[in-house]
Design a protein around this motif. Structure first.
Motif, PDB file in Angstrom:
ATOM      1  N   LEU A  88       0.832  -1.196   0.000  1.00 23.33           N
ATOM      2  CA  LEU A  88       0.000   0.000   0.000  1.00 23.33           C
ATOM      3  C   LEU A  88       0.866   1.244   0.000  1.00 23.33           C
ATOM      4  N   LYS A  99      -4.040  13.515   8.111  1.00 25.72           N
ATOM      5  CA  LYS A  99      -4.672  12.224   7.905  1.00 25.72           C
ATOM      6  C   LYS A  99      -3.879  11.463   6.855  1.00 25.72           C
ATOM      7  N   LEU A 100      -3.952  10.147   6.902  1.00 24.21           N
ATOM      8  CA  LEU A 100      -3.242   9.289   5.965  1.00 24.21           C
ATOM      9  C   LEU A 100      -4.255   8.715   4.991  1.00 24.21           C
ATOM     10  N   PHE A 102      -4.859   6.234   1.746  1.00 23.57           N
ATOM     11  CA  PHE A 102      -4.253   5.057   1.135  1.00 23.57           C
ATOM     12  C   PHE A 102      -4.730   4.833  -0.289  1.00 23.57           C
ATOM     13  N   GLY A 103      -3.842   4.232  -1.093  1.00 21.59           N
ATOM     14  CA  GLY A 103      -4.253   3.655  -2.352  1.00 21.59           C
ATOM     15  C   GLY A 103      -4.907   2.309  -2.090  1.00 21.59           C
TER      16      GLY A 103
ATOM     17  N   TYR B  34      -6.679   6.804  15.074  1.00 24.73           N
ATOM     18  CA  TYR B  34      -7.424   6.649  13.832  1.00 24.73           C
ATOM     19  C   TYR B  34      -8.157   5.305  13.805  1.00 24.73           C
ATOM     20  N   TYR B  36      -9.707   2.890  10.767  1.00 24.25           N
ATOM     21  CA  TYR B  36      -9.838   2.631   9.345  1.00 24.25           C
ATOM     22  C   TYR B  36     -10.673   1.372   9.147  1.00 24.25           C
ATOM     23  N   LEU B  44      -7.591   1.010   2.435  1.00 20.47           N
ATOM     24  CA  LEU B  44      -8.078   1.421   3.738  1.00 20.47           C
ATOM     25  C   LEU B  44      -8.855   2.729   3.628  1.00 20.47           C
ATOM     26  N   LEU B  46     -10.464   5.787   5.785  1.00 18.79           N
ATOM     27  CA  LEU B  46     -10.446   6.445   7.084  1.00 18.79           C
ATOM     28  C   LEU B  46     -11.870   6.713   7.541  1.00 18.79           C
ATOM     29  N   TYR B  49     -10.917  10.083  13.185  1.00 16.32           N
ATOM     30  CA  TYR B  49      -9.629  10.341  13.794  1.00 16.32           C
ATOM     31  C   TYR B  49      -9.829  11.277  14.974  1.00 16.32           C
ATOM     32  N   GLU B  59     -15.009  11.106   8.997  1.00 18.39           N
ATOM     33  CA  GLU B  59     -14.646  11.297   7.598  1.00 18.39           C
ATOM     34  C   GLU B  59     -15.781  11.006   6.634  1.00 18.39           C
TER      35      GLU B  59
END
Lengths: 112, 114
Positions: A88, A99-100, A102-103, B34, B36, B44, B46, B49, B59
């Motif tokens: 990923l 915030k993260l 993701f693909g 967080y 997910y 993933l 989100l 958070y 989110e």
């Protein structure tokens, strides 16, 4: 709209082969992270790339950040069955609380 | 060293039943936390958070809620589960400020709503 596009979605190869997977975005990002996830487990961070053109090596894994900071690649040399997993890429959004994102990942299977 | 605990590992719940998943972090203070969700064959997503006690950001609109009653505790809840809530739920933390390692994930909870 998917912020990050990863390709290929699936990859099945034989032990000893080399491979490259890709992560692309239409936007410039400040940093990008690569994670590996095994079935039934959470993702584990492999590397963070920050500088355009940056190359980082982690044993048989080579990570590259594109010059324009809109793409990244992961190259694995002489793949082993232990490399099997979901790879990923993720970028951190900035501003306020980070915030993260993701693909969808590349699912790699290395057959013995 | 910092560790993150998430439980249960697997859960099978009937439609309409409540849900409570718990995540705790040890060895750090004031982490960003967080939740997910990962559907089969997808990346993933989100869900929530939190940057501090009682501070929750959502989110996506959904059937779930989150709470942070203590600094290192993050809870994911639902009053009535839907079939579409099935998935792999992952809790993660990162240091509040500054550089350092990326996000650290728990081992996940596989939720199946039947």
């Amino acid at each position: 709209t998917q912020l990050l596009e990863q390709s290929p979605q699936f990859l099945s190869i034989q032990e000893g082969e080399n491979l490259t997977v890709y992560c692309n975005s239409s936007s410039v990002f400040s940093s990008l992270q690569w994670y590996r996830q095994e079935p039934g487990e959470g993702p584990v961070l492999l590397v963070t790339v920050v500088t355009g053109g940056e190359v980082k090596k982690l044993k048989r894994l080579t990570f590259q950040f594109g010059d324009a900071r809109k793409d990244s690649s992961l190259h694995i040399t002489a793949a082993q069955p232990g490399d099997t997993g979901l790879y990923l890429c993720a970028l951190k959004t900035q501003g306020g609380s980070e915030k993260l994102v993701f693909g969808k990942g590349t699912k790699l299977t290395v057959n013995p | 060293s910092q560790t993150i605990h998430q439980w249960p590992a697997t859960l099978v719940q009937p439609v309409g039943s409540p849900l409570s998943l718990e995540c705790t972090v040890e060895g750090t203070s004031n982490p960003n936390l967080y939740w997910y969700r990962q559907a089969a064959g997808r990346g993933l997503q989100l869900l929530f958070y939190s940057v501090g006690i009682g501070q929750i950001s959502s989110e996506v609109p959904q059937n779930l809620s989150a709470s942070r009653p203590q600094d290192r505790q993050f809870i994911l809840s639902s009053k009535k589960l839907l079939l579409s809530d099935s998935g792999f739920y992952l809790c993660a933390w990162r240091r509040f400020r500054g550089r350092g390692p990326g996000y650290t994930f728990g081992s996940g909870t596989r939720l199946t709503v039947v």
